[in-house]
Design an enzyme around this catalytic site. Sequence first.
Site, PDB file in Angstrom:
ATOM      1  N   LYS A 186       0.841  -1.205   0.000  1.00 48.69           N
ATOM      2  CA  LYS A 186       0.000   0.000   0.000  1.00 48.69           C
ATOM      3  C   LYS A 186       0.875   1.252   0.000  1.00 48.69           C
ATOM      4  O   LYS A 186       1.930   1.273   0.651  1.00 48.69           O
ATOM      5  CB  LYS A 186      -0.899  -0.031   1.239  1.00 48.69           C
ATOM      6  CG  LYS A 186      -1.968   1.040   1.295  1.00 48.69           C
ATOM      7  CD  LYS A 186      -2.871   0.832   2.510  1.00 48.69           C
ATOM      8  CE  LYS A 186      -3.992   1.825   2.588  1.00 48.69           C
ATOM      9  NZ  LYS A 186      -4.863   1.602   3.768  1.00 48.69           N
ATOM     10  N   SER A 209      -9.925  -1.068   6.748  1.00 51.48           N
ATOM     11  CA  SER A 209      -9.307  -0.792   5.444  1.00 51.48           C
ATOM     12  C   SER A 209      -8.571  -1.961   4.801  1.00 51.48           C
ATOM     13  O   SER A 209      -8.182  -1.871   3.637  1.00 51.48           O
ATOM     14  CB  SER A 209      -8.342   0.391   5.551  1.00 51.48           C
ATOM     15  OG  SER A 209      -9.067   1.589   5.563  1.00 51.48           O
ATOM     16  N   SER A 229      -9.744   1.459   2.641  1.00 54.04           N
ATOM     17  CA  SER A 229      -8.896   2.296   1.814  1.00 54.04           C
ATOM     18  C   SER A 229      -7.809   1.543   1.041  1.00 54.04           C
ATOM     19  O   SER A 229      -7.265   2.086   0.084  1.00 54.04           O
ATOM     20  CB  SER A 229      -8.230   3.370   2.683  1.00 54.04           C
ATOM     21  OG  SER A 229      -7.372   2.773   3.638  1.00 54.04           O
TER      22      SER A 229
END
Lengths: 460, 97
Positions: free
Chosen positions: A66, A165, A141
């Site tokens: 990420k 997330s 996310s």
Amino acid sequence: MTIKETQEKLRKKEIGLEEFLSQFFSRIKERNKDLNAILTTFEDAKEEMEKINKTLPLYGAVFVVKDNILVKDKRATAGSKMLEHYIAPYDATVVEKIKEKGGLVIGKGNMDEFAMGSSTENSAFGPTRNPYDLERVPGGSSGGCAVAIADNMCNAALGSDTGGSIRQPAAFCGVVGFKPTYGTVSRSGVISMASSFDQVGPFAKCVDDAHLIFEAIAGKDKKDSVTSDIIKKEKKGSIKIGVPKEYFVAGINDDIKKVIMQAIDKIEKSKIEIVEISLPYTEYALPTYEIIMASEVSANMARFDGIRYGLEFDRPFAKTLKEAYLENRGEGLGREVKRRIILGTYALSSGYFDAYYIKAQKVRSLIAEDFRNAFNKVDVIITPTTPTLPFKIGEKIEDPLSMHLSDIFTATANLAGLPAISLPCGKIGNLPVGAQLMADRFYEDILFEVAKKVEKIWKN
Amino acid sequence: MSNLISKKEIERLAYFARIKLEKEELKNAPKEIESILQYIQKLKDINTEEVEPLFHFPELTNIVREDQVEQTGEEIRKKMMKMGKDKDNYLKVESIL
């Protein structure tokens, strides 16, 4: 194929290294223009792979990380215009660990700006799309990482989870996503969002892989002062799984409820005991999360002032430093981030501090106590991961509250610091449904044991 | 239900947080923030007089270490300087007062 199976094939040279790696790179090349899951690809990774010792435990694990997790000398944007040109000067501890153990990082995953969002639509670099239906969101996310795994752009990924997330996008993309116990994995080198909730964890194709990656990244780190080496293993006899009735009421899609109930039936038929339990404070969890999260966000975001980070902004109109801050933050931060900073500033301001922030921390105690009581009766709790199926791009972006409600079943584990895993348990039409398993703090061993059993039951 | 937060208050909070809001943002923010504020009023239903707040988890204790001076690589420093406006090896920013 699991990472361990891949390892065997690579070691025995049943697959060539060149061929193995180029499948991921060509997949990214072919699919990323539609999916927008990867923000940066590391072309030099092929040379790195040749140098890796074949006996290491993560050999053959090819990661997308990420974009709020630092990889030395690579761009780390956190999905924000503020960090568009930011180059990480060092590796995050988790990245150092996967590299040490034989893992290879080939790219960075798209995300909601600074991890604030549940759809990956809040990225300054455009939304990521769900591979099952390009009109729908992949969740967020950590949407880019979930899509990268689901669409075979890599076979391992690292995301971060503050209120769901990792687990929510894993559910939306039909993959496994795991949030560890708060304090088991270092956040050094991870761009902070809400520090009393943030944890780094893996995305994977199966529970075995998620477990392997978790073991590689867990452990005390002097650079993250809340980390520890605690592991708890003691069981209370045969495994009992609790079903909290509060997770099957308001707001849940009827079809999802049906799929989860069928999945639970299958577990019961396999002679694992299922018990109905109650977590009475569940309905207060999301409001509690909203207040504490926004408060911590408002403090953590102060460092992004365009001077310490985001130096590239040109400020022709700013005469004083104060004007420069206003301009830089006005220009560099997106709508959702600004809203949360304003709400957090409000909750922490004199006159409101007790009514909002302290009140929420007290209710957080009650929510943690709910779980303590439940884990006196059961080893693991099962719930739906999300109240809805992946929604359409644009459907919730104008209504922040309905977007935030996507986290209603996942934020509780962050409030209580629990380990929680989402794994695929069925489909509605073409769209995947995820189930969430939670255990008491530091009981990762039991959680993985049960998750592996359950995964097998659902696959048969 | 009466509003919990006004447009003026939001402007003031944004200023304190050093965020310039665009016209469009300022138009929508009151409604959006109001809806979340209304939602969190739910917590008022619970009596928490006897409850201790949970600021951190009891098993976790601070990791303390001696301060150590580590040399930041000259290369990193150069990279950072290159991103900003620099003068004589210092970063240049606007005046404080």
